[in-house]
Design an enzyme around this catalytic site. Sequence first.
Site, short mmCIF file in Angstrom:
data_model
loop_
_atom_site.label_atom_id
_atom_site.label_comp_id
_atom_site.label_asym_id
_atom_site.label_seq_id
_atom_site.Cartn_x
_atom_site.Cartn_y
_atom_site.Cartn_z
N ALA A 110 1.04 -1.27 0.13
CA ALA A 110 0.05 0.18 -0.07
C ALA A 110 1.00 1.08 0.11
CB ALA A 110 -0.76 0.19 1.27
N CYS A 111 1.24 1.75 -1.32
CA CYS A 111 2.32 2.89 -1.10
C CYS A 111 1.71 4.11 -1.88
CB CYS A 111 3.43 2.17 -2.08
SG CYS A 111 4.06 0.58 -1.76
#
Length: 349
Positions: free
Chosen positions: A27-28
């Site tokens: 989850a960047c």
Amino acid sequence: MKRKSILMAGAMIAALPMTFGGDIAMACSLIFWNDNGQAVVAARTMDLYVDDQPRLVYLPRGIERRGVAEGDAATWTSKYASTVLTAFDAGTSDGMNETGLSAHLLYLHGAEHEPTDQRPALSNLLWPQYVLDNYATVAEALEGLKTVRIVSAKAHGREWPLHLAIEDASGDSAVIEFVDGREVIHHGKDVTVMTNEPPLAEQLVNLKRYRLFGGTLPLPGDIDPKSRFVRASTFLKTLPKPADTREAVGHIAGVARTVAVPFGAVDTSGGESADTWPTRWASVADHTDKVYYVMPVNSPNVFWVDFAKLDPNGKEILAVDARDTTLSGEVSGRLAGFAPIGEAYPPAP
């Protein structure tokens, strides 16, 4: 050391236990600042539910590579040197090459690749390294990528849907996604923020609901991908002009911190996204001066590699464990010879 192929294939998250089921994700967030008048800079966070064992690696020119383990694979020899962060010694998460082209691989839930055709195959897990090895500009990369077919690689019992952001020293940028079995490219200097699901087109529609972008909603504070996208877009829009390159790097790092996910954070948005794991590290790519910065969360230190201090025609792949808490400042002198893990590129899953 004799130059060999470094084993940077398989999944970026290969060998991860499947404890949490099918929606485990990276989850960047990514932010690109290309209109400040001082330096073209990009920042990204790496968010993951487990330590990705990042290694900072300098890859000289002339490394032979193969796009998939078997079948009709794309093959190439690296034209440009690059500094990258790897995960589990298995893939390139992020990096920049000697020309100032950067590439960032982020998770995109539901990505669906194109059907098989006659083009040679390139694993989506090797996508960023292929770009860094071969191209100097976003336009070159987009043209060159037409000659290969991106395929979803299976690692540790599952596939990993991904999308790619690339930027260059001129300020050009692109995001490449696979949506409903077709390639979707967003290209231009206005492509400056990317997070995870949903695809970028939907993110941009959602953004218009918020203040500063034509809507009435206040700035969201949650950690889900939509909220992070709005927050990054808002703070990027309001950044003041920096006095110099140093300040540009500091300002973009500040925006990255606003979308970093602290350990223990809980998503209270009510959304269904699984892409809310804690931030493990962040990076800043200075495309103008060719400096690549790393900001780990296990240390207050910041460290970086200046391309001017390394030999692009070197005979060794150089690396250091990016979790080393003694790293600080310019660390090209700390990089040591890193023996490739194997000859095959990549191995069978």
